[in-house]
Every structure is written in structure tokens, then in C-alpha cells.
Design an enzyme around this catalytic site. Structure first.
Site, mmCIF file in Angstrom:
data_model
loop_
_atom_site.group_PDB
_atom_site.id
_atom_site.type_symbol
_atom_site.label_atom_id
_atom_site.label_comp_id
_atom_site.label_asym_id
_atom_site.label_seq_id
_atom_site.Cartn_x
_atom_site.Cartn_y
_atom_site.Cartn_z
ATOM 1 N N ASP A 54 -17.526 -65.392 -36.496
ATOM 2 C CA ASP A 54 -16.869 -65.436 -35.202
ATOM 3 C C ASP A 54 -17.817 -64.898 -34.129
ATOM 4 O O ASP A 54 -18.232 -63.742 -34.182
ATOM 5 C CB ASP A 54 -15.598 -64.580 -35.285
ATOM 6 C CG ASP A 54 -14.841 -64.592 -33.982
ATOM 7 O OD1 ASP A 54 -14.550 -65.701 -33.506
ATOM 8 O OD2 ASP A 54 -14.582 -63.516 -33.440
ATOM 9 N N THR B 126 -15.889 -69.143 -29.255
ATOM 10 C CA THR B 126 -16.683 -68.030 -28.746
ATOM 11 C C THR B 126 -18.160 -68.193 -29.084
ATOM 12 O O THR B 126 -19.012 -67.677 -28.372
ATOM 13 C CB THR B 126 -16.176 -66.706 -29.337
ATOM 14 O OG1 THR B 126 -16.087 -66.848 -30.741
ATOM 15 C CG2 THR B 126 -14.824 -66.361 -28.796
ATOM 16 N N THR B 127 -18.457 -68.897 -30.157
ATOM 17 C CA THR B 127 -19.861 -69.138 -30.489
ATOM 18 C C THR B 127 -20.416 -70.213 -29.561
ATOM 19 O O THR B 127 -21.500 -70.069 -28.989
ATOM 20 C CB THR B 127 -20.008 -69.610 -31.949
ATOM 21 O OG1 THR B 127 -19.222 -68.788 -32.770
ATOM 22 C CG2 THR B 127 -21.443 -69.570 -32.384
ATOM 23 N N ASP C 6 -8.076 -67.081 -34.632
ATOM 24 C CA ASP C 6 -8.639 -68.216 -33.898
ATOM 25 C C ASP C 6 -7.715 -69.425 -33.979
ATOM 26 O O ASP C 6 -7.422 -70.067 -32.982
ATOM 27 C CB ASP C 6 -10.008 -68.598 -34.479
ATOM 28 C CG ASP C 6 -11.104 -67.685 -33.964
ATOM 29 O OD1 ASP C 6 -10.760 -66.669 -33.336
ATOM 30 O OD2 ASP C 6 -12.295 -67.989 -34.187
#
Lengths: 535, 536
Positions: free
Chosen positions: A69, A102-103, A400
Site C-alpha cells: 500500500d 495511493t501508489t 482499500d
């Protein structure tokens, strides 16, 4: 610069550095900032996509966590560099706002900065670059909206939602069980969702972890799980048709907040006090019992005597229930939180089908499950796994997935994943670039290149030839006018993401591009870094 | 340095390190394999023990532990390597979840990674390896479940199975010579629980002295306490009141109370009142008409004397667990208030005989013929505390496995049979799978086969030959063959009576493959700067 001269030619000091401050200016500052930010983006880039790798992070205290994550990685890296920290915040704001991608957002920012670096070398002014990026960003967002599709979240037993959850879970260590976990996440969200208002209160989904078993044993409990057991070992372990009394006052004699003294000066007083004390306990239990409650949950502790009286009156009770749990139970069972014994009334009791104690493994740990609550508006996902690290990672992954589903309920427009949306935007931005007659044209073109960097990175992580596969996908998109052609990460034999059912939410993609552009603009505006030397 | 010659700015904190790609992978492999190698010599009936010696100053630091239990060894080790920590973690979870197979799980994960490393050297991408492992794990699990058998819980076969499982578990421990004796003892203890999985009800009392053989299971229940002086030492047909109440003096629980007196007379009065309050409490207790009074908290002389005068045997300071067990065994309710003597029939516990007995040199209280017969006590004897501790751990393992078996009911053959069967299933599957994953599936099979190989090696037998013979035997369709570790041959597990619990194997397989996958997926290790500590 730190030294200037006044009208009489006398020097005076503007910035007191004298070797105590580090200072970088101009091009040097731009480049240093960009390189630092890129270093972070590079670390994350290998985590992107379904075949992305994980990072192992060792905390200052030696605890290990393994994660995929983006937000967690950058947070736990303990980054020191000020510009790199901006990327950390970027990832975290994506996490807070959307919860997924988020990456991707950090990788995109990295690609944009890479392009900016070459533009700077060409001698284009940073503000012109950021202006160009801004305009390109607008075009990309608009195009995203045109290629987005509305999906029917109800159709086919919420199949679309499950697919979207699977896309989010696909890159995690739990990907093997993505369908099962996806279903759990979808059911959990739908249970608590307010479909009329298109709103989901994520507080109602409690994620409880417990090591042991394996990820397959993860399950959804349509009720609440609390990590507590009955206050007295001999109380019944199961209460059916429970009427719950939710207390926030301890089963103890009252402790007024004002300072006071009770002075005992004679034996009579002493005896009276004793009787009064005994009476307190009896009254307390009587009041609870009288309301018709058959289980009491209390935020505070019990006195031994009260505890026994509860047992004697066949009133199972739980002590030290945490504040958040109390609120959750109140919402789920329709109970009112009761701060004083005098205020207990039958109407304030919550109702649940069953409250029971469950036991795990051999280590004699017990938890309490409250099932079939009156207003089933709270659910618990109990995550199991072979070790603490797996359980923690599974928790992040499910979080997520839940966020993705929530976003889809809020806004049911999707774009297709696998880098297809980025490619489509890149093509659109490239077309727009040629229409711009000023210097920004170059920046806009670079923006398109940066967008292409995402599918490139995906292909790279999947062991495909990045340039060939991106070029192929791009030419097919143009030829067939089909914005759904992306990278075939799973080697399923088709590059049409609609067939592969890789769904991503429009809001997440939009947010990614906007946030990344904003941060890049901010970094490009810095032309002077002043820091104390020992920093 | 990048192409232009700019120095890369420092992004992480000082002393923090970041390892990428091959370096990171190498680190995890080395660490995990080292841990697995460390415990692997303890595997199997001929496994060796380890001495654990704590470091650092202090009296208690000289206390050493001799053990064969994987979880105990790994728990007490301090390791720096993050991948090694993951292995330790899964071993701990295995201990909590099923109680046995803690060495197996660490060794299996280590062997998987050893095979994984070879595949990486062949330039196979970790994700392909993982994909293969996942297929292999499912196949292995399916085979494991297929070969397991289930017997009815009340049948004699099930009882026999339990004894066999206990024997198998105990055979790798210190008490292997007396395993039949202890297996029987453990099974009896577990069956008394009648399906409940609460290990608390089986109390283990360790007393140095005598030999291991002198250990026994006591039908009754033993409390490691003494009867207060001046009370009867033997009570027949006892009525027991179990309490958790203050019997020193009653604290005033109302907040802010202060006793303020202005003369000596008043002090005497208050003292008298206090005494009276206690007497009142004792009177209330007496109304229940118990013959034995057990209290968790200590009892002061005065109430003790009052109780003793009324002919009641007093046991004070029973710890919480002991008290819960007394309550469970005698069917008593744990009381803290004494205002309802009419409920005395419900709250009092009963047992036929309470007596003070001597085990070794210690006095204990034994409750026999209890109303509810759930709790029981295992008394362990042995030459030294080290031996006793190890026997305790072994018995604990065996009890855990038995309880798990009673819950799950499915059993598999031991002696490496299940591992070999799973390996065979994986190899069959590998022939059908297209693509690079097939290598990983084969690797999974090899790792599984390593478990019986290590067991052979530890026994000093020719593992290569034995395992090959084993394979052939299985291929012939001999489903019950396995390693005979006394003769160093392939024997019939049915005849030898070597059985294992399915749940233990299942959990070990799942946890090991999950952990190996977790470590395999890592391509980057970031170590934060260690927190600065004040030197003590």
C-alpha cells in the site's frame, strides 16, 4: 545574495548564514528537489499493478511490516527530505480522500517531475512548465469524464462492485482470495450503505484482526465483535434475544467530581455508611434488572460485590468496553447510552438476536459477538491470517477495497484500468498540445508522456516489454477508437479492459491526476531552499 | 549520482538504509533460511534439544531452558533480520492456534524459500513463483483433506486415534520413552473436558523429585494450597463455599470518606464497629452452612478464628485460576456478597472428600468425587526443574493437539506420510500446468519432501535412499506407509500406530506458504533509523 549594500556602500547582512545554514538556489534547487521526489517515486513504482512487489519496512523499534500500500510505505519510510515529504503527504491525502490509488498518484507525480527535469534542461521557465501541466491536466480530466461509463451497481448481484473490489485487491498479498474478500467487502459496505443518500459511513464497518487460521477464514459478521469477555467466569456464555443495557457509569459507589470529605466520627456513622454502601450495589443492579435488560455492557469497571450481585441476578455483564465499541453497539442495537443508573428505562435498551462468547485456538482467547442487531447498521470483518504481518496487510487491503466500493456508491462512473484510461488521456492531451501556440506546448506534450509512464510502469512490473506493449496499445486505441485498450497484466490474452473487467472509479483517477499535478506545480515553484545546517 | 553528475539528495534519515532488488531478496532468504536451519535439527522423534541461555546481568538471567519445542526456541531468540522475524511470527501463531507443529511450520517456510531462491537464480520472476506456489498449495491442501479420515467421537476407534496422536506428538520430546504412559494420561485428561476446549480446567502441577514415571493424572482436583492451621484436615461430604471477598477488613468504598475522631474512646468504638462488621459478614457466611470456605483473598486472623470455631475448614489465598477451577469442579458459584442464604443449595459446591495430601514434600489439598467432573490435575514429577519444564511443554503440546483433534475429528497418517502424499499430488499437478509456474509447483513438492528428509537425517539414516523407497511405496498404492524411525525403514503406519491431527498439518501448510509468499513478494527493504535509547 545574503549580503547587500546600502546607499552609502556599506554592506549589511540579510540572511545570517555564515556556514550555519544550507542554501540552494535556482536550477540547483529545482534539480535537487526533483531528484529527491523522484527517489521516493522510484521506490514505489515497483509496487504498482497486479504483479507489483511488496516492501519490507523495519520500524525504529525493529518491528517488521510488509506492505504493498503506497500510503503505508511512504509513511513508514520516515522520509527526511522536505520535498520528498510533499510526496508522502500527496499519497496520504489520496488515502484520506479516496482510499485507493495511493501508489499510482506518487508514481504519476514522479513521472511528471522526470519530464519537468528535461524541460528545465531545455531552458523553459518552471512557471511555464507548471502552467502547461495545469492546462494539460484540465484536458485530461475532461477526457476522463467523456470516456467514463456509468455502471449499474445493483445488476447481477452487485457483480460490478465485486469486480471493482477485486481490481483493488488484485495487487495485494491476499490476491489469491480476492473474489471471496471482495464479496465480503461489498456485502459489508452494502449492509451499512444509505443508498438513497448515496452515502456510506465507514465507521460502521469494524475491521477486527486476529492472528491464526489463514486468510480464507476471514469472514463477515453481521453484527459487532468486541475483544472482551463476560465479567464473571460463571455467567452464561450466550444470551438469546438480548436486551442490552449500555452503561457509561461504573458499577461502583459514585465518585462526585467535586472535592468532598465525608467525616466519620462515631461508630453509628460508620455502620450507617456501610449499610448505605451495600445499598448502592443492590440498587444499581435492581435498576438494571427492573428495566428488563438481560445483558449489561459497561464502559467502566465493576466492583467485586457488584459483579457477584449481577451473577446472582442472572444478569450477564461485560466490563471495560471501549468507547468506540459502545457507540457502535448503540448504533447497531438502537440502544441509548445511559450515563446514570437512575435514567435506565426499558425504551433505552438495545435489542439483538444473540450475544455470545466465542473462543479461538488453544490460547484461550475469547471474544464477544453481538449478532442480529435490531438496526443491522454495523458489521464486523474478522480478518484471520498466518502471522501478524499478513493480517495487517490484509486489513489495509480490505480497507482499500471498502473505499473503492464506497466511492462507487457515491458516484457510479468508472473508467477502465490496466493503464487504458491514462493512455486515452495521453492521446487526447497530445492532440491538444499541437493546438497551443506558446511555450506551454512542450510542457503539455511532456504531460502526455508522463501519463504514458503509468502503463509503461505497469508493463514493466508484469515482465512485459514496456515500450512495445504501450506502443501497441496506443496504436490500437487510435485505430479502433477504443479507449479501453490497456496492458494485459495477467496475460489473459486480451488487452480490452472491459473484457478483463478491470474497473477503477472515475473519482479515484480524477483525484490522482489532479493531486499529482498540484504537487508537481508546487515543487516547481520552489527556487530557494534554506535549511539549518544540522538539520 | 545521476547522469548530470548531481549528487542524489539524501531522502531518508541518517542511519536508515534501503536495500533494493537482489540485495533485498538475498537478505530475506539468508535470514529466513538461517532460522529454519537452526530449528531443523529438533524435528522428528530423533531430533535434538537446544539449551537457551539468556544474556545480560541479573540473577534470573542464569536460568537456562532445555527444550525441543520450536515455538519456545524461536520466541526466546533475538533476531535482527526482518524475514527471520516473519518466520518466528508464524511459529508463534501456530503455537497459539493449534499448539503443535511449531518447528514444522518454520522449517517448511524456510525450505520453500530455499527452493524459491534457486528459481530466482534461474531468472524466474517472483510473481511466477508465487503463482505456482498458490496452485501447489491448493492441490496439496486438497490431497491432505482427501487422505484424512474421520471417526465417530464416541467410538473406540476415535479413542485409539487420540492415543496414537498423543504418542506421535510426544515421541519427539524428552519423555519419548514413557510416551505410552503419558499419551494415555493426556487422552484421559482431554476426554474429561467433554468437548470443551478450555485448557484451564486441566491443571498441571510440577514438583521436583521422584522420576518422570511417578507423574500421574489425578481424578480429583488438586489445589496447591494449605488448609489453615487449626482446621480439620479431612472433610467428608463437603459443602464448599467459594468466595472472592475481602476478609481482612472491609474498605469503605465510598469516595472521599475519612475517619476523624476526637477522642480515644471513639477510636475504640470504631474499632469495635469494624470488628462487628466483620463478624456480621462471617455470620452471613455461616448462614449458608458450608463446611469448607475457600477465599481468593487473604483472611485475617479474626474472621479465620470465627470460622474455625464454627467448624469450618478455611482455605485462603486461592489464586484466581485455582478458584475458577474449584468452582468448575465442585459446581460452586463464586460469591462476593452473602445476602441470600436461601440460595445456598445453588451456590454451594459439593464433593465427597477433601483432604490434605503430601506430594513429595509439599502439602496440597485434594478434592475427590466432585459434583461436576470437568477439572482434573496432572501431577508431574521429575529429577530437575529443567526436565519438569520441558515435560510441561510437551504435555501442553499434546493436550493442545488432542483438543484440536476432538474439535476437528479428522486425522492423517504420520511418519511423513502426509507430506509425501502432498508432494506427490503437487508433482502430478506440475505435469498438467503450462508455463513457468510448473517449476514453482515442483519446487513446492521438493520443499514438502524436505520434511521427512530432515526427519531421516536427524535420525542418522540414509535419507536419500529412504525417501526414494518411500516414494516408490506410495506409488505402489500403499497409502499407509511411512517412516519407521526406530528401525530406519519404511513401515506401515497403521501397524505402528503413528497418527497426526489434520488441523495441525493444515495450519502448518497454510501458514508456511503464506509466510513464504509474503517474503517472496518483497523487493525492497527500508530500515528506519533505530530509535535512540538512553543507556541504562
Amino acid at each position: 545574495m545574503s549580503l547587500a549594500f546600502d546607499d552609502y556602500g556599506r554592506p549589511y547582512i540579510i540572511l545570517r548564514d555564515q556556514g550555519q545554514k544550507k542554501r540552494m538556489k535556482g536550477l540547483e534547487a529545482y534539480k535537487s528537489n526533483i531528484l529527491a521526489a523522484k527517489a521516493v517515486a522510484n521506490t514505489l513504482s515497483s509496487s504498482l499493478g497486479p504483479k507489483g512487489m511488496d516492501k519490507m519496512l523495519v520500524s525504529p523499534d525493529g518491528d517488521v511490516s510488509v506492505t504493498n500500500d503506497g500510503a503505508t510505505i511512504v509513511e513508514k519510510m520516515e522520509i527526511q527530505h522536505p520535498t520528498a515529504k510533499l510526496l508522502v503527504e500527496l499519497s496520504q491525502s489520496q488515502d484520506a480522500e479516496i482510499g485507493d490509488g495511493t501508489t499510482g498518484v506518487v508514481v504519476l507525480a514522479g513521472k511528471l517531475l522526470e519530464q519537468a527535469l528535461t524541460l528545465l534542461d531545455k531552458g523553459i521557465h518552471p512557471l511555464k512548465i507548471s502552467d502547461g501541466f495545469d492546462r494539460a491536466c484540465d484536458v485530461a480530466i475532461k477526457h476522463l469524464e467523456t470516456i467514463s461509463e456509468e455502471i449499474d451497481i445493483q445488476a447481477n448481484e452487485h457483480e460490478a462492485l465485486i469486480q471493482a473490489a477485486c481490481t483493488a485487491l488484485g495487487s495485494k498479498v491476499v490476491s489469491k482470495r480476492k473474489r471471496e474478500l471482495g464479496k465480503i467487502a461489498v456485502t459489508a459496505v452494502l449492509d451499512v450503505a444509505d443508498l438513497a443518500r448515496r452515502d456510506v459511513n465507514l465507521d460502521l464497518i469494524k475491521i477486527q484482526t486476529k492472528t491464526g487460521g489463514s486468510v480464507e477464514d476471514t469472514r463477515l459478521i453481521s453484527g459487532i465483535l468486541i475483544d472482551k469477555d463476560m465479567s464473571h467466569p460463571q455467567m452464561p456464555k450466550e444470551v438469546n434475544d438480548a436486551r442490552i443495557c449500555l452503561l457509561t457509569c461504573p458499577f461502583e459507589p459514585p465518585k462526585p467530581k467535586t472535592k468532598h470529605n465525608i467525616n466519620i466520627s462515631s461508630a453509628e456513622d460508620y455502620k450507617k455508611l456501610y449499610q448505605q454502601e451495600q445499598q448502592y450495589f443492590v440498587d444499581m443492579v435492581k435498576l438494571v434488572k427492573a428495566s428488563g435488560a438481560n445483558i449489561a455492557l459497561c464502559q467502566w469497571g465493576f466492583d467485586d460485590e457488584a459483579n457477584h450481585l449481577l451473577l446472582q441476578n442472572e444478569l450477564p455483564a461485560v466490563r471495560w468496553v471501549s468507547g468506540t465499541d459502545v457507540e457502535l453497539i448503540a448504533m447497531a442495537t438502537g440502544a441509548r447510552i445511559i450515563p446514570r443508573f437512575q435514567e435506565i428505562t426499558p425504551e433505552k435498551l438495545g435489542k439483538a438476536g444473540c450475544v455470545k462468547e466465542v473462543q479461538f485456538g488453544t490460547s484461550n482467547e475469547r471474544m464477544l459477538v453481538i449478532e442480529n442487531c435490531q438496526c443491522t447498521k454495523a458489521v464486523t470483518i474478522l480478518i484471520r491470517g498466518g502471522s501478524q504481518m499478513i493480517v495487517d496487510e490484509a486489513k489495509r487491503s480490505i480497507h482499500d477495497a471498502i473505499c473503492v466500493i464506497r466511492n462507487l456508491i457515491k458516484d457510479n462512473r468508472i473508467v477502465y484500468g490496466g493503464g487504458s484510461a491514462e493512455l486515452a488521456c495521453a492521446i487526447q492531451v497530445l492532440q491538444y498540445a499541437d493546438e497551443v501556440s506558446s511555450v506551454e506546448q512542450y510542457a503539455i506534450r511532456s504531460f502526455a508522456d508522463a501519463l504514458e509512464g503509468i502503463p509503461c510502469c505497469l508493463a514493466d512490473n508484469c515482465g512485459l516489454n514496456p515500450i512495445t506493449s504501450v506502443a501497441q496499445a496506443k496504436s490500437r486505441q487510435l485505430k479502433e477508437n477504443n479507449p479501453r485498450i490497456g496492458i494485459d497484466c495477467m496475460e489473459l490474452g486480451t488487452t480490452d479492459m472491459k473484457e478483463q473487467r478491470i474497473y477503477e472509479t472515475l473519482s479515484s483517477k480524477k483525484q490522482q491526476i489532479q493531486l499529482a499535478t498540484q504537487v508537481v506545480k508546487m515543487i516547481l515553484k520552489i527556487d530557494d531552499v534554506i535549511a539549518p545546517d544540522d538539520y | 549520482m545521476d547522469i548530470v553528475g548531481n549528487v542524489l539528495p539524501q531522502v531518508l534519515k541518517d542511519e536508515a538504509t534501503e536495500d533494493k532488488g537482489e540485495m533485498a531478496r538475498l537478505q530475506s532468504f539468508v535470514g529466513a533460511i538461517a532460522v529454519a536451519d537452526l530449528v531443523k535439527t529438533t524435528l522428528g522423534p530423533k531430533g535434538m534439544d537446544k539449551i537457551l541461555k539468556p544474556t545480560g546481568p541479573g540473577q534470573e538471567m542464569t536460568h537456562i531452558t532445555v527444550t525441543n519445542d520450536g515455538a519456545t526456541i524461536l520466541k526466546s531468540m533475538y533476531v535482527e533480520n526482518p524475514a527471520a522475524k516473519i518466520l518466528i511470527e508464524i511459529s508463534k501463531t501456530q503455537d497459539e492456534e493449534v499448539g503443535d507443529g511449531t518447528t514444522t511450520v518454520a522449517v517448511l517456510a524456510g525450505e520453500l524459500l530455499r527452493e524459491g531462491e534457486k528459481l530466482i537464480q534461474k531468472r524466474i520472476h517472483p510473481q511466477h513463483v508465487i503463482a505456482g506456489w498458490r496452485i501447489a498449495r491448493d492441490v496439496a491442501l486438497k490431497r491432505l483433506r482427501d487422505i484424512s479420515t474421520e471417526n465417530d467421537i464416541n467410538s473406540q476407534e476415535f479413542h485409539d486415534d487420540l492415543v496414537k496422536i498423543a504418542r506421535t506428538t510426544l515421541s519427539s520430546k524428552l519423555i519419548t520413552t514413557d510416551r505410552d504412559y503419558f499419551a494415555d494420561l493426556c487422552v484421559k485428561a482431554v476426554l474429561r473436558l467433554k468437548g470443551s476446549s478450555n485448557l484451564d480446567y486441566i491443571q498441571i502441577i510440577k514438583l521436583p523429585g521422584g522420576t518422570i514415571r511417578d507423574s500421574y493424572l489425578d481424578d480429583g482436583f488438586i489445589l496447591k494450597k494449605q488448609i489453615t492451621i487449626g482446621c480439620k484436615r479431612r472433610i467428608e461430604n463437603a459443602k464448599i463455599l467459594v468466595a472472592n471477598t475481602a476478609m481482612d477488613y472491609d474498605k469503605i468504598k465510598i469516595y472521599g470518606t475519612k475517619v476523624k475522631v476526637n477522642s480515644m474512646d471513639k477510636v475504640a468504638e470504631i474499632e469495635a464497629a469494624e470488628k462487628e462488621k466483620m463478624k456480621h459478614k462471617v455470620d452471613k457466611i455461616l448462614k449458608y452452612q458450608p463446611t469448607v470456605f475457600v477465599n481468593r483473598q487473604l483472611i485475617y486472623n479474626y474472621p479465620e478464628q470465627l470460622l474455625a470455631d464454627s467448624g469450618i475448614t478455611v482455605i485462603e489465598h486461592a489464586d484466581f485460576e485455582g478458584m475458577e477451577r474449584v468452582a468448575a469442579a465442585t459446581g460452586a458459584e463464586i460469591l462476593s456478597t452473602f445476602d441470600a442464604p436461601e440460595r445456598s443449595q445453588q451456590v454451594l459446591g459439593h464433593c465427597d472428600l477433601i483432604e490434605e495430601i503430601m506430594i513429595g514434600e509439599e502439602k496440597m489439598i485434594k478434592f475427590t468425587g466432585c459434583k461436576k467432573n470437568e477439572a482434573c490435575t496432572i501431577v508431574l514429577r521429575g529429577a530437575s526443574t529443567h526436565i519438569l519444564d520441558e515435560v510441561d511443554r510437551s504435555i501442553h503440546d499434546a493436550l493442545c493437539v488432542l483438543i484440536t483433534t476432538v474439535k476437528n475429528k479428522r486425522v492423517v497418517w504420520g511418519g511423513g506420510n502426509s507430506e509425501m502424499q502432498m508432494a506427490a499430488a503437487c508433482e502430478e499437478e506440475a505435469k498438467k500446468v503450462q508455463g513457468k509456474q510448473a517449476f514453482a509447483i515442483e519446487a513446492f513438492a521438493r520443499a514438502l519432501r524436505q520434511i521427512p528428509t530432515i526427519i531421516c537425517d536427524n535420525g542418522g539414516y540414509d535419507s536419500a535412499e529412504l525417501i526414494q523407497n518411500f516414494k516408490v511405496e506410495l506409488q505402489k498404492g500403499n497409502q499407509t506407509c511411512g517412516l519407521n524411525m526406530t528401525d530406519g525403514t519404511i513401515g506401515n503406519m497403521n501397524e505402528l500406530g503413528v497418527k497426526e491431527c489434520l488441523r495441525v498439518k493444515e495450519q502448518a501448510l497454510m501458514a508456511a506458504s503464506e509466510a513464504a509468499e509474503l517474503i517472496m513478494r518483497v523487493d525492497n527493504i527500508v530500515k528506519c533509523a533505530p530509535r535512540k535509547r538512553e543507556r541504562a
